[in-house]
Design a protein around this motif. Structure first.
Motif, PDB file in Angstrom:
ATOM      1  N   THR A   1      -1.554   6.836   5.216  1.00 50.49           N
ATOM      2  CA  THR A   1      -0.527   6.284   6.115  1.00 50.49           C
ATOM      3  C   THR A   1       0.880   6.682   5.695  1.00 50.49           C
ATOM      4  N   ARG A   2       1.042   7.176   4.474  1.00 47.52           N
ATOM      5  CA  ARG A   2       2.363   7.606   4.021  1.00 47.52           C
ATOM      6  C   ARG A   2       2.695   8.966   4.629  1.00 47.52           C
TER       7      ARG A   2
ATOM      8  N   THR B   1      -0.838   0.534   4.892  1.00 47.78           N
ATOM      9  CA  THR B   1       0.545   0.233   4.515  1.00 47.78           C
ATOM     10  C   THR B   1       0.547  -0.978   3.595  1.00 47.78           C
ATOM     11  N   ARG B   2       1.621  -1.151   2.829  1.00 48.11           N
ATOM     12  CA  ARG B   2       1.722  -2.307   1.942  1.00 48.11           C
ATOM     13  C   ARG B   2       1.705  -3.604   2.753  1.00 48.11           C
TER      14      ARG B   2
END
Length: 441
Positions: free
Chosen positions: A78-79, A428-429
């Motif tokens: 996702t980054r 994501t975080r």
């Protein structure tokens, strides 16, 4: 009168016989004209694991449009692409717009500028000698794991760890190596399944019978576990003693944090004589949508034909690549080269640390909630034990329907995966924390 009746009967019989022969000729002609299919595909079980998951999730979302679903099943990153890599791509695009620097077909094996970087940074810096012409750049490790069977044929006895990444098994089914499927046992008759479970500390034991091909994914997908150098050396020794070939998928080696865990099988003495290694930029540098990987086929690696003649696999793989592949795009290879730049290394490390922090959050949250977990220290995967009395698919449905969290049922990776469940740290975080808060409740 009697004679007349007999004549009529004989004529009727002859007519029926003639019609039957005519129809048979037509039928035989139609059958003969019909094209043939690879019937090994009919031995594949259900649909591909991740396709099944996608259909279940899509169905749920259609029925519950107001619910937010958090996906932690498929290992997609996702980054965004690191800046150093994106800059290299922009520069390559500009080159392609200039008549003096435009590139058409490139070498099927990969450009030298990338193969040389791989040889130095991924191998030489770890005291492993791999030459650039032993490295073959491709559009994905998944593709290479399947395509390698082109040069190995379908007469080999295959050993896979269980649970295992589905592509290893399914591609052997497709070419006929796996044999028939046993519905009662849930296994293929010509495959040696080597269980890796908590009971044996996820360390596979040597095969009970002689095998020809041995598949490894280390760090392991789906369990997230690893082998020490001593454990892996036992398998290299076995392969040398039994003329077996190890197919070693090290797609997640950049996530290794502990000592004495090999990043490459070639760190083990003698492995270049018995192993092919697959690597990918997908999880290392976020190339899941760009497609770039490479396979190492050492020049020492050889096998014998049925007549006893030595054949070198590097030469065969090169021939296969030149026939069936036109190479990875110049732009993508320049992007991959930038992975090895100082800024590229720094930026992909930041992304890897981000995902490993997610893994820590998942692991610690699950442990706090009472789940037993494995992995997550040397890989972005967490392998958890599902509650007693519930199957892994039932646990999947429960998480989806009650918590709107998507994971991967362990049984989808093989019989020994039943009772387990995989979550990935590639989200994501924000979603990782949100999902763990839901599970905590």
């Amino acid at each position: 009168m009697m004679i007349r009746m007999m004549n009529i009967t004989n004529k009727f019989y002859d007519k029926i016989k003639s019609l039957f022969i005519d129809y048979y000729k037509i039928y035989k002609k139609e059958i003969k004209k019909m094209f043939k299919i690879n019937e090994n595909y009919l031995e594949l079980q259900d649909s591909y694991l991740f396709s099944t998951i996608a259909k279940k999730v899509e169905s749920y979302k259609l029925e519950h449009p107001d619910k937010e679903v958090i996906k932690m099943g498929i290992g997609d990153v996702t980054r965004p692409i690191p800046k150093a890599i994106a800059d290299a791509m922009h520069k390559a695009v500009d080159e392609m717009q200039n008549a003096n620097t435009f590139r058409g077909y490139g070498p099927e094996q990969g450009y030298d500028f990338l193969r040389e970087k791989i040889a130095k940074f991924d191998y030489e810096d770890r005291n492993v000698k791999i030459s650039p012409d032993e490295i073959f750049v491709s559009d994905g490790a998944k593709c290479d794991v399947a395509n390698i069977l082109d040069i190995l044929g379908n007469k080999n006895k295959v050993a896979i760890t269980d649970p295992v990444y589905p592509v290893y098994l399914d591609t052997n089914v497709m070419i006929g190596t796996a044999g028939k499927y046993n519905n009662e046992k849930g296994i293929y008759e010509n495959v040696e399944y080597i269980p890796i479970k908590a009971e044996n500390n996820f360390v596979p034991q040597l095969p009970k019978e002689d095998v020809d091909l041995i598949y490894f994914c280390l760090p392991n997908n789906p369990t997230g576990t690893v082998l020490s150098k001593d454990d892996l050396k036992k398998w290299v020794d076995y392969a040398k003693e039994n003329n077996a070939l190890i197919l070693f998928d090290s797609a997640y080696e950049r996530y290794i944090t502990e000592e004495n865990v090999p990043h490459s099988i070639y760190e083990i003495e003698g492995a270049k004589e018995v192993a092919i290694e697959f690597r990918s930029f997908s999880k290392t540098a976020g190339f899941t949508g760009m497609r770039c990987a490479y396979t190492v086929v050492p020049k020492e690696l050889k096998c014998k034909t049925a007549s006893g003649e030595d054949v070198f696999l590097n030469k065969l793989w090169n021939r296969r690549m030149c026939t069936k592949f036109n190479g990875v795009s110049y732009i993508t290879q320049r992007a991959a080269e930038a992975v090895y730049s100082e800024e590229g290394q720094k930026q992909i490390k930041e992304n890897i640390n981000y995902y490993m922090e997610n893994a820590k959050i998942i692991r610690e949250s699950l442990n706090k909630a009472g789940y037993k977990t494995y992995g997550g220290f040397n890989s972005p995967y967490i392998w958890l034990k599902v509650p007693d009395g519930i199957s892994s698919w039932e646990f999947f449905d429960k998480l989806l329907n009650e918590k709107q969290i998507v994971g991967t049922p362990g049984v989808g990776f093989g019989p020994s995966g039943e009772g387990y469940f995989r979550l990935t740290a590639f989200g994501t975080r924000e979603n990782t924390i949100k999902a763990m808060e839901r599970l905590g409740k």
